[in-house]
Write an enzyme that holds these catalytic residues in place. Structure first.
Site, PDB file in Angstrom:
ATOM      1  N   TYR A 209       0.980  -0.712   0.448  1.00  7.60           N
ATOM      2  CA  TYR A 209       0.634   0.280  -0.192  1.00  7.60           C
ATOM      3  C   TYR A 209       1.116   1.039   0.107  1.00  7.60           C
ATOM      4  CZ  TYR A 209      -4.149  -2.000   1.088  1.00  7.60           C
ATOM      5  OH  TYR A 209      -5.914  -3.065   0.707  1.00  7.60           O
ATOM      6  N   HIS A 390     -17.551  -3.623  -2.349  1.00  4.27           N
ATOM      7  CA  HIS A 390     -15.421  -4.084  -2.137  1.00  4.27           C
ATOM      8  C   HIS A 390     -15.459  -5.569  -1.545  1.00  4.27           C
ATOM      9  CE1 HIS A 390     -11.499  -4.113  -2.444  1.00  4.27           C
ATOM     10  NE2 HIS A 390     -11.492  -3.303  -1.396  1.00  4.27           N
TER      11      HIS A 390
END
Length: 618
Positions: A209, A390
């Site tokens: 990330y 999601h």
């Protein structure tokens, strides 16, 4: 060849089939299109009428043989419906509504529910155009819904109806799109601005990330962002999992450079108000003509956090990336300022999914009763117009349900055929209102038959999430509202003696996950008290508690009776069916292995700090 022709001629011939009365005739422009096969061999066009619940398809295939289009499911071609047609060497056409009785065999439906609008072959392409109801009364026809639809296309090199696995293609598509970009306004003074990472060396790790902070466009007066789209570095498309823009409160002290979003430096996880995003399979998104993201006023954010999730599962070295989000903005102001509310299960290892589960439900509760207090100003009713779903790879279905005064009001959005590889912002057919005090529940359905160890909530693709983003107006300062169950009580129900949340999470790895224990865990998670975490754009966090209400399933709508052909006994029209529209005209035939819990906890550097708050409250 003679036998093949006789076989084909035995099918239903439709030489002048009437079209359904839905305003999409043989020559109507079909707004949507998508290539289904490699090298642009198969092109699908489609359009639909929500009022009459009729959809029209046009399939163009580079072949002089038969072509077919239908709908299948996630697991097998058996039972798929397939409308087939073609043009014989003598110019006659054949057309039939069929289904797959096994992987290789087609059988004609007793009820013919597809209406031919055109069929031609020009020596290079065969083009088939037909319409069908969203939901017919034939059990062999799969429904067209607001869910993700797995469209099945097939063709042959000649007119022998024989399936060849090399010429069968499946693509997930959201067919019932409300707006097409061509239907929306494009301001003449449009300005384009890229929010992107620059020459970032992607680590040779499964999951990264990467975050950086960037200024929004600097303007002297209010503007609106009305469209955004992914800006992907060529050849990195398979590595970039998602890209998110988070608005930062103007009082935030932001770091510089690029760093791990959720690593040792907590500053790189600041800013949690999502304003735009892209995920696998998505494309651009343009807001309806009356809404936009406001920039340029003292109340608007001046900076954003750009978050890019990389999934480098092949551990490829030397990959540099400059991906991001491209935004389009204008001085021509819209009526409403967009806000985004993130709902679902708090992403943390308290979220667990047992291995070997054919079905496992997770729930995240949101209670809006504190929104006004945390917003520090009155919160007008929220008007929801779009959503983004999601989960990661184990996700099979999601829905958001709204409750008012203890009574289920409506399903806000859902997808019972969720596909991880098709994540996109979707418009609602009608705008929905959320009032202060309403409760919002997110339900996520998982399947882990291919896993032999527990799956925990977390950032990696092989961990799980359960999130729904609601796009709404007018904007307020609430960024997220997540829930999670009391893990201690869940552990106790499973026979594990624990005294704190850390022990509760660790205990999940020692449970013997039999089918009985899987169902027991699901029930315990649903019946446990939920902690609800509410967060603002300025990082103010408060919590409350609540209980998961029951969800009353939404009944399916009526089916449309067959317009022709024999109706088999199992195709009998249900009592709630309605007749199809009268024809208006006729047409001529023309093994994933999840990260162990200890590795996951190490990956989340802020664990001890967060765990301390789970018992005392934020």
């Amino acid at each position: 060849m003679t036998c093949a022709l006789l076989f084909v001629l035995s099918l239903v011939l439709a030489l002048a089939a009437p079209s359904q009365g839905h305003g999409l005739g043989p020559k109507s422009r079909l707004r949507y299109s998508r290539f289904l096969g490699p090298s642009n061999v198969i092109l699908l066009r489609w359009d639909f009428d929500l009022e009459t619940e009729i959809i029209t398809f046009e399939l163009q295939v580079r072949t002089t043989g038969w072509v077919g289009l239908g709908v299948t499911n996630r697991y097998t071609f058996v039972g798929s419906d397939l409308v087939v047609g073609g043009v014989l060497p003598d110019g006659h056409v054949y057309f039939s509504d069929q289904h797959l009785v096994d992987e290789d065999t087609l059988q004609e439906d007793g009820s013919q529910d597809a209406e031919l609008q055109g069929l031609k072959e020009d020596g290079v392409y065969t083009t088939l155009r037909f319409s069908r109801p969203f939901r017919s009364c034939d059990p062999h026809d799969q429904d067209i819904t607001v869910d993700t639809v797995r469209v099945l296309a097939a063709y042959g090199l000649d007119d022998t109806l024989k399936l060849d696995q090399e010429r069968i293609f499946v693509k997930s598509i959201f067919l019932l799109q409300i707006f097409h970009p061509d239907d929306l306004k494009v301001p003449e003074d449009t300005i384009i601005h890229d929010l992107e990472i620059v020459d970032f060396l992607i680590p040779e790790d499964d999951t990264t990330y990467a975050c950086t902070f960037l200024p929004l466009p600097i303007v002297s007066k209010k503007h609106h962002i009305y469209k955004f789209e992914p800006k992907l570095t060529p050849h990195n498309e398979t590595v970039v999992h998602h890209i998110l823009l988070y608005a930062c409160g103007n009082a935030s002290v932001l770091p510089t450079g690029i760093n791990d979003c959720y690593g040792a430096d907590p500053a790189f996880s600041l800013c949690s108000q999502v304003i735009a995003g892209w995920a696998v399979g998505g494309t651009s998104y343009q807001f309806p003509d009356d809404v936009g993201i406001s920039i340029g006023t003292p109340l608007d954010p001046q900076w954003i956090r750009l978050e890019i999730h990389y999934s480098n599962f092949r551990n490829l070295p030397g990959l540099y990336d400059s991906s991001g989000i491209r935004v389009y903005y204008t001085s021509q102001l819209r009526k409403y300022d967009v806000g985004v509310l993130q709902l679902g299960f708090f992403t943390f290892p308290i979220h667990f999914i047992p291995p070997g589960a054919e079905s496992f439900m997770s729930y995240g509760l949101c209670k809006t009763e504190k929104f006004e207090e945390m917003n520090r100003a009155p919160v007008p009713d929220i008007q929801v117009y779009a959503y983004l779903l999601h989960t990661h790879l184990a996700g099979r279905a999601l829905q958001a349900v709204q409750y008012r005064n203890g009574t289920q009001l409506r399903t806000i959005c859902k997808d019972d055929s969720y596909d991880f590889n098709l994540q996109e912002t979707r418009d609602l057919p009608a705008r929905l209102e959320i009032k202060p005090g309403d409760e919002l529940l997110v339900e996520c359905h998982y399947e882990t038959l291919d896993r032999d160890s527990i799956t925990f909530g977390g950032p990696s693709t092989i961990n799980e999430m359960c999130l729904i983003f609601l796009f709404y107006y007018p904007r307020n300062n609430i960024s997220s509202c997540h829930g999670y169950p009391d893990i201690i009580s869940v552990a106790h129900e499973l026979g594990e003696e624990v005294s704190d949340p850390m022990e509760g999470m660790m205990a999940m790895s020692s449970v013997e996950w039999t089918p009985e224990n899987i169902k027991k865990a699901e029930k315990a998670c649903k019946e446990a008290q939920q902690t609800v975490l509410i967060k603002t754009i300025d990082e103010l966090v408060e919590n409350t508690t609540g209980w998961i209400p029951d969800i009353i399933p939404t009944p399916r709508g009526p089916c449309l009776e067959s317009s022709g052909g024999k109706v088999e006994p199992q195709d009998k029209t249900p009592a709630d069916s309605r007749a199809a529209p009268m024809p208006l005209s006729s047409s001529t035939a023309a093994s994933l292995r999840c990260l162990p819990l200890t590795a996951l906890l190490c990956m989340q550097g802020a664990l001890s700090r967060i765990l301390g708050t789970l018992q005392t409250g934020f």
